[in-house]
Design a protein around this motif. Structure first.
Motif, PDB file in Angstrom:
ATOM      1  N   ALA A 260     -17.000   3.385 -15.792  1.00  0.00           N
ATOM      2  CA  ALA A 260     -15.828   3.338 -14.915  1.00  0.00           C
ATOM      3  C   ALA A 260     -16.007   2.213 -13.911  1.00  0.00           C
ATOM      4  N   LEU A 261     -14.889   1.692 -13.404  1.00  0.00           N
ATOM      5  CA  LEU A 261     -14.935   0.646 -12.382  1.00  0.00           C
ATOM      6  C   LEU A 261     -15.191   1.259 -11.016  1.00  0.00           C
ATOM      7  N   LEU A 262     -15.938   0.544 -10.204  1.00  0.00           N
ATOM      8  CA  LEU A 262     -16.277   1.025  -8.877  1.00  0.00           C
ATOM      9  C   LEU A 262     -15.242   0.600  -7.842  1.00  0.00           C
ATOM     10  N   GLN A 263     -15.003   1.492  -6.912  1.00  0.00           N
ATOM     11  CA  GLN A 263     -14.349   1.132  -5.659  1.00  0.00           C
ATOM     12  C   GLN A 263     -15.435   1.203  -4.581  1.00  0.00           C
ATOM     13  N   VAL A 264     -15.621   0.112  -3.847  1.00  0.00           N
ATOM     14  CA  VAL A 264     -16.695   0.016  -2.856  1.00  0.00           C
ATOM     15  C   VAL A 264     -16.075   0.037  -1.469  1.00  0.00           C
ATOM     16  N   ARG A 265     -16.542   0.950  -0.605  1.00  0.00           N
ATOM     17  CA  ARG A 265     -16.049   1.053   0.764  1.00  0.00           C
ATOM     18  C   ARG A 265     -17.225   0.827   1.715  1.00  0.00           C
ATOM     19  N   ILE A 266     -17.141  -0.228   2.507  1.00  0.00           N
ATOM     20  CA  ILE A 266     -18.207  -0.610   3.424  1.00  0.00           C
ATOM     21  C   ILE A 266     -17.672  -0.520   4.851  1.00  0.00           C
ATOM     22  N   THR A 267     -18.296   0.307   5.672  1.00  0.00           N
ATOM     23  CA  THR A 267     -17.883   0.483   7.067  1.00  0.00           C
ATOM     24  C   THR A 267     -18.851  -0.264   7.974  1.00  0.00           C
ATOM     25  N   GLY A 268     -18.310  -1.107   8.853  1.00  0.00           N
ATOM     26  CA  GLY A 268     -19.144  -1.914   9.746  1.00  0.00           C
ATOM     27  C   GLY A 268     -19.937  -1.073  10.721  1.00  0.00           C
ATOM     28  N   GLU A 269     -21.168  -1.527  11.000  1.00  0.00           N
ATOM     29  CA  GLU A 269     -22.054  -0.806  11.905  1.00  0.00           C
ATOM     30  C   GLU A 269     -22.639  -1.771  12.934  1.00  0.00           C
ATOM     31  N   GLY A 270     -22.298  -1.604  14.193  1.00  0.00           N
ATOM     32  CA  GLY A 270     -22.955  -2.282  15.295  1.00  0.00           C
ATOM     33  C   GLY A 270     -23.002  -3.789  15.214  1.00  0.00           C
ATOM     34  N   GLY A 271     -22.034  -4.412  14.568  1.00  0.00           N
ATOM     35  CA  GLY A 271     -22.031  -5.859  14.467  1.00  0.00           C
ATOM     36  C   GLY A 271     -23.062  -6.419  13.500  1.00  0.00           C
ATOM     37  N   VAL A 377     -14.714  -6.391 -10.548  1.00  0.00           N
ATOM     38  CA  VAL A 377     -15.620  -5.550  -9.765  1.00  0.00           C
ATOM     39  C   VAL A 377     -16.662  -4.922 -10.677  1.00  0.00           C
ATOM     40  N   PRO A 378     -17.826  -4.565 -10.137  1.00  0.00           N
ATOM     41  CA  PRO A 378     -18.851  -3.915 -10.957  1.00  0.00           C
ATOM     42  C   PRO A 378     -18.384  -2.549 -11.434  1.00  0.00           C
ATOM     43  N   GLY A 379     -19.084  -2.049 -12.443  1.00  0.00           N
ATOM     44  CA  GLY A 379     -18.797  -0.716 -12.951  1.00  0.00           C
ATOM     45  C   GLY A 379     -19.939   0.227 -12.655  1.00  0.00           C
ATOM     46  N   ILE A 380     -19.784   1.457 -13.114  1.00  0.00           N
ATOM     47  CA  ILE A 380     -20.840   2.452 -12.999  1.00  0.00           C
ATOM     48  C   ILE A 380     -20.917   3.170 -14.328  1.00  0.00           C
ATOM     49  N   ALA A 381     -22.118   3.298 -14.859  1.00  0.00           N
ATOM     50  CA  ALA A 381     -22.312   3.875 -16.175  1.00  0.00           C
ATOM     51  C   ALA A 381     -22.528   5.384 -16.078  1.00  0.00           C
ATOM     52  N   VAL A 382     -22.513   6.042 -17.228  1.00  0.00           N
ATOM     53  CA  VAL A 382     -22.875   7.456 -17.282  1.00  0.00           C
ATOM     54  C   VAL A 382     -24.392   7.554 -17.169  1.00  0.00           C
ATOM     55  N   GLY A 383     -24.878   8.479 -16.366  1.00  0.00           N
ATOM     56  CA  GLY A 383     -26.308   8.601 -16.133  1.00  0.00           C
ATOM     57  C   GLY A 383     -26.693   7.936 -14.823  1.00  0.00           C
ATOM     58  N   VAL A 384     -27.862   7.272 -14.815  1.00  0.00           N
ATOM     59  CA  VAL A 384     -28.369   6.640 -13.601  1.00  0.00           C
ATOM     60  C   VAL A 384     -27.966   5.166 -13.588  1.00  0.00           C
ATOM     61  N   VAL A 436     -22.002   2.809   3.388  1.00  0.00           N
ATOM     62  CA  VAL A 436     -21.492   2.431   2.068  1.00  0.00           C
ATOM     63  C   VAL A 436     -21.124   3.695   1.290  1.00  0.00           C
ATOM     64  N   ALA A 437     -19.902   3.730   0.788  1.00  0.00           N
ATOM     65  CA  ALA A 437     -19.442   4.817  -0.076  1.00  0.00           C
ATOM     66  C   ALA A 437     -18.896   4.207  -1.357  1.00  0.00           C
ATOM     67  N   LEU A 438     -19.185   4.842  -2.462  1.00  0.00           N
ATOM     68  CA  LEU A 438     -18.704   4.393  -3.770  1.00  0.00           C
ATOM     69  C   LEU A 438     -17.813   5.473  -4.356  1.00  0.00           C
ATOM     70  N   SER A 439     -16.771   5.054  -5.046  1.00  0.00           N
ATOM     71  CA  SER A 439     -15.922   6.018  -5.740  1.00  0.00           C
ATOM     72  C   SER A 439     -15.410   5.394  -7.021  1.00  0.00           C
ATOM     73  N   TRP A 440     -14.957   6.241  -7.918  1.00  0.00           N
ATOM     74  CA  TRP A 440     -14.470   5.767  -9.212  1.00  0.00           C
ATOM     75  C   TRP A 440     -13.587   6.844  -9.828  1.00  0.00           C
ATOM     76  N   LEU A 441     -12.702   6.413 -10.699  1.00  0.00           N
ATOM     77  CA  LEU A 441     -11.844   7.328 -11.447  1.00  0.00           C
ATOM     78  C   LEU A 441     -12.520   7.652 -12.771  1.00  0.00           C
ATOM     79  N   GLU A 442     -12.616   8.940 -13.072  1.00  0.00           N
ATOM     80  CA  GLU A 442     -13.220   9.321 -14.336  1.00  0.00           C
ATOM     81  C   GLU A 442     -12.511  10.548 -14.892  1.00  0.00           C
ATOM     82  N   HIS A 443     -12.683  10.754 -16.171  1.00  0.00           N
ATOM     83  CA  HIS A 443     -12.095  11.926 -16.815  1.00  0.00           C
ATOM     84  C   HIS A 443     -12.942  13.149 -16.473  1.00  0.00           C
ATOM     85  N   ARG A 444     -12.306  14.115 -15.852  1.00  0.00           N
ATOM     86  CA  ARG A 444     -13.018  15.297 -15.385  1.00  0.00           C
ATOM     87  C   ARG A 444     -13.326  16.222 -16.552  1.00  0.00           C
ATOM     88  N   ALA A 445     -14.590  16.603 -16.664  1.00  0.00           N
ATOM     89  CA  ALA A 445     -15.003  17.473 -17.766  1.00  0.00           C
ATOM     90  C   ALA A 445     -14.532  18.906 -17.519  1.00  0.00           C
TER      91      ALA A 445
END
Length: 529
Positions: A260-271, A377-384, A436-445
């Protein structure tokens, strides 16, 4: 004199003339025959009550349903339909003007999904006085009254019981059983079931099994509707908003069916969130932003390749790259890149120089903003999946005569983009550089989404969203639901929704595409919103 009384009198000898009208024997035989007629009728009713096809009373049908493990709560939708129709019939009969009659008639017609276009009260107009809405309303009320008779309700319940039993014989826990069970619970006649190429979507055209007749007694045509199932529906999985520091290596464990494709959310910290970059070390694919993310602001790399900083599009100041990268201490013989050469295992990934979007984004002379083209954008595989996060902790440059003419040092990879910054703090401990938070759309088992026609949303007058109707349908489908599979029921909505609306081929007669694509725009919000 009844036939049974005549039969009784016929048993007497002829010379007694028992059948003569002036004889009291005839009256006595008639009284006896009446009792026998009532007893025979009662015995016949008892026999009918034991047969599903002949039972006259709802109480008998509930008992027959209970023999098959069905409870009355499973029939709530058809019972509510009768209650709602009676409410709307009373409103039609009480309407005092043309507008009120047409509104009540439209609400009634919607219960049967009549095919005719509004105003559907015209289907009941008197041919001699077609403009007389009061006459048309009276004729429609008469037909609705006939449709709501006790016998019609008993037949609807009878059909539900018989169809449910037949479905049990065919087997439960399948897509077909769920679709046919849903159609049966909603009193719909279901057509052939079609399947998408990826087998995630299943749809069928349905029509109302119950019909409203015109004044001449001919059932009015009903519109075709859709009933569908999405297996393993898409949902958004996400990680926690985790503090990350420069050059941090980490992994994400994921279940699913495919990359699946990644959505990357980066929140700024202290400059400290300067030029952040996230890398999928297994793919050799990274995305970065050539700028500062202010404290508390959020930088988002969307799956479609756009980059947002607090809802402002900053794609022109971002970049992506593909090429070889090396994992570090957590080396993997299966996932790491290797140098090219003779005898390389063809299953291994051969290293290559990085290519960037926009071109030369990693060069020291890179200039931003770019043309703002969408990024891969990068993806994320099944597993690690092994990942890395970087910021620009330190940046040293040569000067061209004045401090304002600073030139970035070469190579930039030693200036904190890839590995360790020159004169940067030691690897550990480090201060968090960003959240940093990562999210992605996947088919729910183990999940199924059932989509039903939107007109069932109006089955009750006391709620607009049809939640109780969905709950009633869920109860009726428990017997068909596969064990361990979550069943979610929703109304079909053809309004286009950002993130889930799908562009299709435009083939109008494909029920699968009709279910997947929202094509109607939402109404504009009020001016004060």
């Amino acid at each position: 004199m009844s036939a049974r009384a005549a039969t009784v009198l016929g048993r007497f000898p002829a010379h007694l003339e028992a059948a003569r009208p002036d004889k009291l024997l005839g009256h006595a035989a008639t009284a006896v025959a009446d009792d026998l007629d009532q007893l025979a009728a009662a015995l016949a009713a008892v026999r009918r009550a034991h047969r599903l096809g002949d039972a006259d009373e709802l109480a008998d049908l509930w008992r027959l349903a209970a023999m098959n493990g069905m409870v009355q709560a499973e029939f709530e939708i058809v019972l509510q339909r009768w209650r709602r129709a009676r409410e709307l019939l009373a409103a039609l009969q009480a309407a005092g003007d043309d507008a009120a009659r047409e509104a009540a008639a439209e609400a009634l017609a919607a219960l049967w999904s009549l095919q005719a276009l509004p105003p559907r009260l015209a289907a009941f107009a008197d041919p001699e006085t077609p403009a007389d809405s009061a006459s048309a309303a009276a004729r429609m009320a008469a037909q609705v009254g006939l449709t709501l008779r006790h016998g019609a309700l008993a037949n609807a319940v009878r059909t539900r019981i018989a169809t449910t039993a037949a479905l049990h014989l065919g087997g439960n826990g399948t897509v077909l059983a769920l679709l046919r069970g849903a159609a049966n619970a909603l009193d719909l006649q279901i057509g052939p079931v079609l399947h998408s190429a990826d087998r995630y979507w299943h749809a069928a055209r349905v029509t109302d099994r119950l019909r409203l007749a015109a004044p001449d007694g001919v059932p009015l045509p009903v519109a075709e509707e859709l009933l569908g199932i999405e297996e393993n529906p898409l949902w958004r999985a996400e990680t926690d908003n985790t503090p990350r520091s420069h050059a941090e290596l980490f992994t994400v464990l994921r279940r699913g069916f495919e990359r699946a494709l990644l959505q990357v959310r980066i929140t700024g910290e202290g400059g400290r969130t300067v030029a952040p970059m996230l890398v999928n070390r297994d793919e050799g694919h990274g995305v970065g932003y050539d700028g500062i993310v202010p404290n508390g602001a959020q930088l988002v790399f969307e799956e479609d390749g756009r980059v947002l900083l607090d809802d402002a599009d900053v794609t022109a100041n971002a970049y992506a790259w593909n090429g070889a990268c090396f994992a570090g201490d957590d080396a993997s013989a299966d996932a790491d890149f290797v140098f090219a050469g003779a005898g390389i295992d063809p299953k291994r990934k051969v290293a290559s120089f990085a290519s960037t979007t926009p071109a030369a984004a990693l060069d020291r002379a890179a200039a931003f903003p770019s043309d703002g083209a969408s990024l891969a954008v990068p993806g994320i595989a099944v597993g690690v999946t092994r990942l890395a996060f970087f910021v620009r902790e330190a940046h040293f440059a040569a000067t061209g005569g004045t401090p304002k003419a600073a030139i970035a040092a070469t190579p930039r990879s030693k200036s904190a983009i890839f590995d360790a910054a020159v004169f940067a703090p030691p690897p550990l401990p480090r201060t968090g550089s960003a959240l940093v938070a990562l999210s992605w759309l996947e088919h729910r088992a183990f999940a199924v989404r059932l989509l039903i026609p939107p007109r069932f949303r109006n089955w009750r007058a006391d709620e607009a969203e049809g939640a109780q109707t969905l709950q009633a349908l869920g109860r009726a489908l428990e017997r068909h639901r596969p064990l361990g599979v979550e069943l979610r029921i929703e109304f079909i909505d053809d309004r286009w929704t950002l993130g889930s609306g799908t562009l299709t081929s435009g083939i109008d007669d494909d029920p699968i595409e009709s279910l997947r694509a929202g094509t109607t725009l939402w109404p504009a919000p009020p001016a004060n919103e």
